[in-house]
Design a protein around this motif. Structure first.
Motif, PDB file in Angstrom:
ATOM      1  N   GLU A  44      -1.882  -1.242  -5.038  1.00 14.40           N
ATOM      2  CA  GLU A  44      -0.534  -1.134  -4.457  1.00 14.40           C
ATOM      3  C   GLU A  44      -0.441   0.068  -3.525  1.00 14.40           C
ATOM      4  N   GLU A  45      -0.999   1.202  -3.950  1.00 14.13           N
ATOM      5  CA  GLU A  45      -0.913   2.411  -3.133  1.00 14.13           C
ATOM      6  C   GLU A  45      -1.821   2.328  -1.906  1.00 14.13           C
ATOM      7  N   LEU A  46      -2.979   1.691  -2.061  1.00 13.22           N
ATOM      8  CA  LEU A  46      -3.849   1.515  -0.900  1.00 13.22           C
ATOM      9  C   LEU A  46      -3.214   0.565   0.103  1.00 13.22           C
ATOM     10  N   ILE A  47      -2.555  -0.470  -0.394  1.00 17.12           N
ATOM     11  CA  ILE A  47      -1.808  -1.380   0.482  1.00 17.12           C
ATOM     12  C   ILE A  47      -0.756  -0.602   1.266  1.00 17.12           C
ATOM     13  N   ALA A  48      -0.017   0.250   0.558  1.00 19.72           N
ATOM     14  CA  ALA A  48       1.026   1.054   1.209  1.00 19.72           C
ATOM     15  C   ALA A  48       0.432   1.956   2.290  1.00 19.72           C
ATOM     16  N   ASN A  49      -0.731   2.544   2.006  1.00 19.60           N
ATOM     17  CA  ASN A  49      -1.370   3.404   3.009  1.00 19.60           C
ATOM     18  C   ASN A  49      -1.860   2.617   4.214  1.00 19.60           C
ATOM     19  N   PHE A  50      -2.392   1.423   3.977  1.00 23.40           N
ATOM     20  CA  PHE A  50      -2.788   0.583   5.107  1.00 23.40           C
ATOM     21  C   PHE A  50      -1.561   0.201   5.941  1.00 23.40           C
ATOM     22  N   ASN A  51      -0.447  -0.056   5.284  1.00 22.48           N
ATOM     23  CA  ASN A  51       0.801  -0.323   6.007  1.00 22.48           C
ATOM     24  C   ASN A  51       1.186   0.871   6.877  1.00 22.48           C
ATOM     25  N   ILE A  52       1.046   2.064   6.321  1.00 21.69           N
ATOM     26  CA  ILE A  52       1.427   3.285   7.033  1.00 21.69           C
ATOM     27  C   ILE A  52       0.644   3.447   8.328  1.00 21.69           C
ATOM     28  N   ILE A  53      -0.663   3.128   8.293  1.00 23.11           N
ATOM     29  CA  ILE A  53      -1.469   3.335   9.503  1.00 23.11           C
ATOM     30  C   ILE A  53      -1.416   2.148  10.456  1.00 23.11           C
ATOM     31  N   GLY A  54      -0.655   1.096  10.084  1.00 22.06           N
ATOM     32  CA  GLY A  54      -0.384   0.056  11.068  1.00 22.06           C
ATOM     33  C   GLY A  54      -0.776  -1.356  10.728  1.00 22.06           C
ATOM     34  N   ARG A  56      -0.510  -5.008   8.864  1.00 24.45           N
ATOM     35  CA  ARG A  56       0.527  -5.854   8.300  1.00 24.45           C
ATOM     36  C   ARG A  56       0.267  -6.097   6.814  1.00 24.45           C
ATOM     37  N   GLU A  57       1.323  -6.454   6.101  1.00 25.13           N
ATOM     38  CA  GLU A  57       1.290  -6.527   4.644  1.00 25.13           C
ATOM     39  C   GLU A  57       0.210  -7.472   4.117  1.00 25.13           C
ATOM     40  N   GLU A  58       0.147  -8.682   4.644  1.00 30.68           N
ATOM     41  CA  GLU A  58      -0.782  -9.660   4.089  1.00 30.68           C
ATOM     42  C   GLU A  58      -2.242  -9.236   4.281  1.00 30.68           C
ATOM     43  N   VAL A  59      -2.527  -8.605   5.398  1.00 27.33           N
ATOM     44  CA  VAL A  59      -3.885  -8.118   5.645  1.00 27.33           C
ATOM     45  C   VAL A  59      -4.183  -6.899   4.779  1.00 27.33           C
ATOM     46  N   SER A  60      -3.202  -6.039   4.607  1.00 23.84           N
ATOM     47  CA  SER A  60      -3.374  -4.863   3.750  1.00 23.84           C
ATOM     48  C   SER A  60      -3.684  -5.265   2.315  1.00 23.84           C
ATOM     49  N   ILE A  61      -3.016  -6.304   1.837  1.00 24.48           N
ATOM     50  CA  ILE A  61      -3.263  -6.797   0.469  1.00 24.48           C
ATOM     51  C   ILE A  61      -4.702  -7.269   0.335  1.00 24.48           C
ATOM     52  N   GLU A  62      -5.144  -8.068   1.284  1.00 27.83           N
ATOM     53  CA  GLU A  62      -6.507  -8.608   1.220  1.00 27.83           C
ATOM     54  C   GLU A  62      -7.547  -7.492   1.278  1.00 27.83           C
ATOM     55  N   GLU A 187      -7.893  -7.547  12.578  1.00 27.30           N
ATOM     56  CA  GLU A 187      -6.874  -8.525  12.209  1.00 27.30           C
ATOM     57  C   GLU A 187      -5.678  -7.838  11.559  1.00 27.30           C
ATOM     58  N   GLY A 188      -4.493  -8.244  11.961  1.00 27.94           N
ATOM     59  CA  GLY A 188      -3.280  -7.714  11.347  1.00 27.94           C
ATOM     60  C   GLY A 188      -2.911  -6.317  11.798  1.00 27.94           C
ATOM     61  N   LEU A 189      -3.498  -5.849  12.905  1.00 28.95           N
ATOM     62  CA  LEU A 189      -3.220  -4.500  13.415  1.00 28.95           C
ATOM     63  C   LEU A 189      -2.745  -4.593  14.855  1.00 28.95           C
ATOM     64  N   ASP A 190      -1.536  -4.081  15.109  1.00 28.62           N
ATOM     65  CA  ASP A 190      -1.021  -4.046  16.467  1.00 28.62           C
ATOM     66  C   ASP A 190      -1.392  -2.740  17.157  1.00 28.62           C
ATOM     67  N   MET A 191      -1.214  -1.617  16.433  1.00 28.99           N
ATOM     68  CA  MET A 191      -1.580  -0.315  16.956  1.00 28.99           C
ATOM     69  C   MET A 191      -1.843   0.619  15.787  1.00 28.99           C
ATOM     70  N   MET A 192      -2.943   1.343  15.836  1.00 27.00           N
ATOM     71  CA  MET A 192      -3.261   2.294  14.781  1.00 27.00           C
ATOM     72  C   MET A 192      -2.301   3.481  14.876  1.00 27.00           C
ATOM     73  N   ALA A 193      -1.594   3.757  13.802  1.00 26.17           N
ATOM     74  CA  ALA A 193      -0.595   4.813  13.795  1.00 26.17           C
ATOM     75  C   ALA A 193      -1.189   6.127  13.287  1.00 26.17           C
ATOM     76  N   CYS A 194      -0.794   7.236  13.898  1.00 29.77           N
ATOM     77  CA  CYS A 194      -1.228   8.564  13.455  1.00 29.77           C
ATOM     78  C   CYS A 194      -0.204   9.094  12.459  1.00 29.77           C
ATOM     79  N   GLU A 195      -0.328   8.690  11.223  1.00 26.71           N
ATOM     80  CA  GLU A 195       0.636   9.065  10.194  1.00 26.71           C
ATOM     81  C   GLU A 195      -0.075   9.677   8.987  1.00 26.71           C
ATOM     82  N   THR A 196       0.685  10.406   8.190  1.00 21.62           N
ATOM     83  CA  THR A 196       0.158  10.988   6.960  1.00 21.62           C
ATOM     84  C   THR A 196       0.237   9.964   5.837  1.00 21.62           C
TER      85      THR A 196
END
Length: 216
Positions: A44-54, A56-62, A187-196
């Motif tokens: 769950e937390e790794l999914i959230a971090n993948f979401n943070i850097i850009g 999408r949810e379904e790809v982050s889960i996989e 896949e599932g990435l529009d732009m890599m975000a520079c976030e913490t």
């Protein structure tokens, strides 16, 4: 291919072990998010971090499920694009650690040298996320099968990514896919975000229970 924003601030070092292998280390900005003591929460937390850097949810889960299963079963993960950013994100999630990138730069490399380098990163630097470049180059493809067997014998729980950036999937031998997982990375990435992102102390094992033998 998705647009990737400028590289994050990194803490990098380079060394050579005299055997045609270079190692670079880098960090993704992170803040401590507490402790994780079960695999579901880790995912769950790794999914959230993948979401943070850009991503999408379904790809982050996989991706998160693939990575956690790979850790517990000592299975390497072949990764297409954005391998450094994905590796940094995973390393940051696991105790705010560094990503160790290993570059194979010569046809003279052998598996003993590569295994020695991986063990050094684990034992001396406590890095558990390794990204290897060059395994699938034409002069080192024979390294792969032996490396897979060596990884299975390691007691440590670690993530081993094998980059194929710039290499067509059609060039990868078919037997690779029976002993590894694959992450596209673009896949599932529009732009890599520079976030913490959030980092966590890990107080559990990724090893599957005796009755959990199914793959993700």
């Amino acid at each position: 291919m998705a647009f990737v924003s400028p590289v994050r601030e990194q803490s990098s070092s380079e060394k050579s072990n005299g055997k045609k292998i270079n190692v670079y280390k880098s960090l993704m900005p992170c803040v401590n998010g507490g402790n994780i003591d079960d695999i579901d929460t880790f995912e769950e937390e790794l999914i959230a971090n993948f979401n943070i850097i850009g991503y999408r949810e379904e790809v982050s889960i996989e991706m998160a499920q693939t990575i956690s299963f790979g850790i517990g079963n000592h299975i390497p993960i072949v990764i297409g694009d954005n391998s450094t950013s994905i590796g940094q994100c995973v390393a940051a999630t696991i105790k705010g650690g560094e990503l160790s990138e290993i570059f194979i730069s010569s046809p003279e490399i052998n598996v003993d040298s590569l295994t020695e380098t991986i063990r050094n990163e684990i034992q001396e630097h406590e890095n558990r996320v390794i990204l290897i470049h060059g395994v699938f180059d034409s002069y080192s493809i024979g390294v792969y099968n032996v490396l897979v067997n060596r990884l299975k014998c390691m007691e440590e729980e670690l993530v081993v990514f094998l980059s194929i950036e710039g290499i067509s999937l059609n060039m990868i031998p078919s037997n690779v896919w029976s002993t590894s997982f694959y992450i596209n990375g673009d896949e599932g990435l529009d732009m890599m975000a520079c976030e913490t992102v959030n980092s966590f102390d890990i107080s559990m094992s990724f090893k599957p229970k005796n009755n959990d033998t199914t793959s993700r």
